[in-house]
Design an enzyme around this catalytic site. Structure first.
Site, short mmCIF file in Angstrom:
data_model
loop_
_atom_site.label_atom_id
_atom_site.label_comp_id
_atom_site.label_asym_id
_atom_site.label_seq_id
_atom_site.Cartn_x
_atom_site.Cartn_y
_atom_site.Cartn_z
N ASP A 91 -61.04 35.66 2.45
CA ASP A 91 -59.84 36.42 2.82
C ASP A 91 -60.12 37.53 3.83
O ASP A 91 -59.25 37.86 4.62
CB ASP A 91 -59.17 36.98 1.56
CG ASP A 91 -58.54 35.88 0.72
OD1 ASP A 91 -57.61 35.22 1.21
OD2 ASP A 91 -59.00 35.65 -0.40
N TYR A 111 -51.68 35.59 -3.06
CA TYR A 111 -52.26 36.64 -3.90
C TYR A 111 -52.12 38.01 -3.27
O TYR A 111 -52.08 38.14 -2.05
CB TYR A 111 -53.77 36.38 -4.08
CG TYR A 111 -54.12 35.64 -5.34
CD1 TYR A 111 -53.94 36.23 -6.58
CD2 TYR A 111 -54.62 34.34 -5.30
CE1 TYR A 111 -54.27 35.56 -7.75
CE2 TYR A 111 -54.96 33.66 -6.46
CZ TYR A 111 -54.77 34.27 -7.70
OH TYR A 111 -55.09 33.60 -8.83
#
Lengths: 689, 689
Positions: free
Chosen positions: A315, A399
């Site tokens: 990420d 998320y």
């Protein structure tokens, strides 16, 4: 009044502004200037990143030590740009001198995917005839393509397509209504998007098809909660106010709070960067950490079926924790008296853009700091704790990661991460055997097993840059029960392993031995304990990397192979999975494994070293994580050990202090606002024992 | 107004009071009544404990299910008393019938040491000629004996003296001034006190003598901090107020908060006991745990030299977490709107005595409960969390243990323990080699290595009493990299081991596999995931018991040999190191090992079971822990897994909710009290995106 406001006021009078602090992120005008300088020589680019090229450590340390007599480090922009044909350019611009220092075409790499890159894919997907055809097979008519959504991910790595073309994979979803959560309607196929030509070049279609889910929406927005009976009305307000303001001061981006002082940086990739962290030990400003950040992360998913092996998002390196950061709001994300810092970035077109309120700085009460009662006479000292929290939140598609750097009065630094947001989901047939690789969290919704593995980069500066890392295990003493040396078998001690080379320092977690790692300055001993001044890494959420050795994730996420790696400091070693992460094959592994392999037996004892720590959680989803996940916290501590000669927070005013002699002592900071829940006389006042 | 106040008001009118709830601790009048009944038949006793003999589970479960048609469990007192000659009597008194149910002389055991027992020792020690002589050897003149203090501990076990005489060991200290911290002046010898004859029967004197420490006092009381420069003045107040009161209600000792409901008990030994914990799942009050408590603990010290092997306090079983509990104060120990519960005990003379404000019940804001932002349009829901905290603090001589049971809106139960107070210390010579068994935390002060191992007793009631315990490990999937079943090596899953017998269920911690334990009801499957409804024990501070197998501590603290034990429920099995812990030899081991050895292959799958979990920390002291230790937290979670069909806290009002369609939704609970730290316009309001 805070120092930065005083200076602002001063600059209004003099018309002069202070130059940015060398650690400060590039401002909008600096980004604009950097782009302008590049454009004089290069054209037809879209910009991927224009960020601070941080001052070289030696140069910066010298300047920090003696700013009056040392040249101020130049402001340098670190630039990544992309030209036609997925051509990637890496460059540096000296903003002080107004010139391009370097400009290189870098072959075979792909820089991270920006939010703008992501946004493009969905519109392309909706118009692509082959995608429309696949949607039709699943039961979505062509006229409903506006209800089709995708979370575009980098492709990770797919050996069929290699690294030369910039690719994204589109994880497909459907929304019956625009406000419905799409994660209850995953689609089973996966288009591949070419970012250069902006077209779908391939679609991965599974052998068994799964029509679009027929279950009713599983939403959590206000209208859906109202329809189900509404919000609960029994949560009474808790008001948190700071009538005298905050206990910290800001000098630009340098914060001082209690004995702590540090610089709060930010970049598109790591998000928050904390630099030159010092602790004022009775007037002596002692260096503790030179730089700390979350440097990388990987989220491998555990379903071995093609193409799910591609689901292992880096990420930070593939999307950027800074780029994805949320703009925060008073009273929503934090309560109390808040100081926000904005974050400036470049956009695709080369213009500066700012996320307002990217970083939140605030204090919280933290319960009891210390307490002791003498059982003989009930004489007692009890002192309440305060903590300083520097946080940001970023949204990585489904998320959210809430990152909190927490500073404590006792010298502890804590990193807390809360995971919330929505599970990544995949389609399933009714009654389909998920083979243990996922959980049906809602009818027709398969949430795959996954790990969240973060890589914390710590550049220790424990009373100076020359430090040694020790592995510390609780170990049983020698001698069997009944022996002279250990008659009752109760001997135990802290077994220390000194790390001397990067190869030897590759170390795994051991929960049973309560393993910790100490960052020590061996040339400075605690005057009482005669042990080196140290900070100890206490981290208990340390799963192994579950993807297997020599597999795709293992190769690409080399930093996650061990709980701790140690390297000798090198200005260029910031990104443990490599500078450009998307579409790396892991052959050879970039970043940490490459650096260590280049010099496995280099001395790292009593040297300027960097500690890389991988921690995180393994998540086996369950229905209570859906349709939005209650925040799951994980935490680690950096604690002073043999660093101070005594508890460093004894000067925090107590709530109450009484002594055996009965002599009235000290001030009372008893919180007079606290009340009994159900009224009545307070039965006991801690001031009148 | 809370229910208990309504009832109180009602009782004033009717003149009637409700009978105590069967789980309620004995009241002062009940204790008085029990003692009176015993005294009719037995005399010349001093009382060690008069506590609630909790209703048998079957009887209580039947009554809870149908109180109208089931006999109310009788109020029964569980009594321990001591007669002349260290004679120990165990008895039961039926308070409803006003009669003694049983009265037995129990041979060869010693009940715990009460605070009153402790207080006696110091005065005896000061007058004992042999102690005075030893003090003289260390440099303390006889006229200064009033400056000599001791922390009396149970003797633990010393094979020279056995179990038939009630003994304490006096850990000796000196205070130059009455207000000085004695822990900077440990003395090197250890008198043994006979509680029956109230005399010193032996003194353990080390072969090498260590004169009393000459270092200046190391204090933390207000006068000493003032003398060193005073308290810091830069901690600005954080005000926490609840103008509309608390969000919980009390019906006697039954608390209801959000969806949780439970009874808050308390006894002299375990301290807080939480019973019949249920969660209201959309109107359905689902049982979760029947009973939870800290049932035992042991603090073994790691110095093998005689007589330090005796330093391994069972703070609950040997002293009583309830007996040692602090009387708490508004704004000192907790902030906000507080509800206190008192604790009544018997004293040595048989009279009731009460610790006011023994238990604190309050709420705290808990940051973000959940959040998700859609990256496409920044539509967002963010909801703040609240937690309910039920806590008490007990002082075990030098240490304090702050115990917090925390209930979360998402169905999680958390146990947090903070360790603070003062290190146990021992004398050392200048430059003495401590052999790694301790640390010089201050000149002349040796703090020995030690562990704090707690035993949590969980009686699960996951949708009913018949539960099964599974060990859950994150495990790699079968098939090597390149195989058809696991081509990329990324397969992983939750490997479950079903516990079928107590012998097989003895299990250790594994940090690398992120080991957890699930308490499941196999007869009730989650309708979505088709997995058994469960609660998962997530505990990451789980060191091994460092004292060796067959050594003294290993034998006495059998519960600590494994991270988890599971037994079939038995009303009599409450105390995992035995009912009477002081002076047990561990031959055979009392409590858990004995119960399991009696029936190692009993079926525990799909049965009424109890899970015993040992967790804690290993503490290698350092100077920053001295002269009073900053609170060190440790925590564990009990989390619902496959228990709910969705996130159970979606009905908590959000701070903000916006949706892609832009339709205005829901209410706003934005905290209008939060402000910018340094003034100025708020740059962004989460209500107006």
């Amino acid at each position: 009044m805070a120092l930065d406001r005083l200076k602002q006021a001063a600059s209004h009078i003099t018309g002069q502004t202070e130059p940015p602090y060398p650690f400060d992120p590039l401002s909008e005008s600096e980004i604009e200037k950097a782009v302008g300088i590049i454009r004089k020589e290069h054209d037809n680019l879209f910009f991927n990143a224009v960020t601070l090229w941080e001052p070289r450590k030696a140069e910066m340390m010298a300047w920090v030590a003696d700013p009056e007599h040392t040249p101020r480090p130049h402001r340098i922009a670190d630039v990544v740009a992309i030209g036609k044909g997925s051509k990637v350019y890496d460059g540096h611009v000296d903003l002080n001198e107004g010139k391009l220092l370097s400009w290189e075409l870098t072959e075979g790499v792909q820089p991270l995917i920006t939010m703008e890159d992501l946004q493009i894919v969905e519109s392309v997907v909706r118009k692509d005839p082959k995608v429309i055809e696949q949607c039709g097979i699943l039961g979505i008519p062509a006229e409903d393509m506006y209800k089709v959504y995708c979370d575009p991910w980098t492709i990770g790595y797919d050996e069929r397509f290699g690294s030369n073309v910039r690719l994204q994979q589109a994880l497909m979803y459907y929304r019956p209504h625009v406000d419905d959560s799409q994660y209850s309607y995953p689609l089973d196929f996966c288009p591949i998007f070419n970012a250069d030509t902006q077209e779908i070049i391939h679609i991965d279609v599974p052998p068994v098809r799964r029509p679009v889910n027929k279950a009713p929406p599983n939403n959590y927005h206000a209208a859906s909660i109202e329809a189900e009976g509404g919000y609960r009305t029994d949560v009474k307000p808790i008001n948190i106010t700071q009538p005298e303001g905050v206990s910290f001061t800001m000098d630009g981006r340098i914060i001082s709070w209690q004995n702590w002082k540090l610089h709060i940086g930010f970049n598109y990739r790591e998000g928050m960067v904390l630099s030159n962290i010092t602790f004022n030990d009775k007037g002596n400003e002692r260096p503790v950490f030179w730089r700390m950040s979350l440097a990388e992360m990987v989220v491998p998913y555990g379903n071995p079926e093609h193409p799910h092996q591609r689901k292992h998002a880096f990420d930070l390196g593939e999307y950027g924790g800074g780029y994805m950061t949320n703009s925060l709001s008073l009273g929503c994300d934090c309560k109390g008296a808040i100081h926000y810092l904005d974050a400036a970035f470049v956009n695709r077109a080369g213009a500066p853009t700012t996320i307002k309120n990217a970083i939140c700085v605030h204090e919280e009460d933290n319960g009891i700091l210390f307490k002791h009662t003498d059982f003989r006479d009930d004489s007692v000292t009890v002192t309440r704790a305060r903590k300083l929290i520097i946080s940001h939140i970023f949204t990585a598609a489904n998320y959210e990661y809430c990152v909190y750097w927490i500073f404590h009065q006792d010298g502890t630094v804590q990193l807390e991460i809360k995971l919330t947001g929505i599970l990544n989901t995949y389609a399933m047939l009714p009654g389909e055997d998920l083979h243990g690789w996922g959980t049906e969290v809602y009818p027709g919704v398969n949430a795959h097993n996954h790990q969240h593995l973060f890589c914390l980069r710590v550049d220790p500066n424990i009373d100076g840059p020359k430090n040694t890392i020790f592995q510390v295990d609780a170990a049983r003493g020698a001698g069997e029960v009944g022996s002279k040396e250990n008659p009752y078998g109760n001997a135990f001690y802290a077994k220390k392993t000194r790390f001397e080379t990067p190869e030897q320092a590759k170390s795994d977690y051991d929960g049973a031995s309560s393993r910790t790692w100490e960052m020590s300055n061996e040339s400075k001993l605690n005057p009482y304990s005669h042990k080196p001044v140290s900070y100890k890494l206490v981290s208990r959420e340390v799963p192994v990397l579950l993807p297997k050795e020599n597999g795709l994730v293992w190769k690409r996420a080399g930093f996650a192979r061990h709980a701790v790696h140690v390297t000798k400091y090198d200005d260029s070693q910031i990104h443990p999975a490599g500078r450009h992460v998307p579409q790396t094959s892991g052959e050879p592994s970039e970043g940490l494994p490459a650096w260590i392999a280049a010099n496995p037996n280099q001395n790292i004892a009593n040297e300027d070293v960097v500690l890389w720590h991988t921690f995180g959680i393994t998540h086996f989803p369950s229905p209570e994580d859906f349709p939005v996940m209650p925040a799951e916290p994980m935490t680690l501590l950096l604690r002073p050990r043999n660093f101070f000669t005594r508890n460093p927070c004894l000067d925090v005013p107590p709530s109450y202090c009484s002594v055996p002699s009965g002599v009235k002592q000290g001030v009372s900071l008893v919180d007079k606002l606290s009340t009994l829940a159900f009224g009545g006389e307070q039965k006991k006042d801690c001031c009148k024992k």
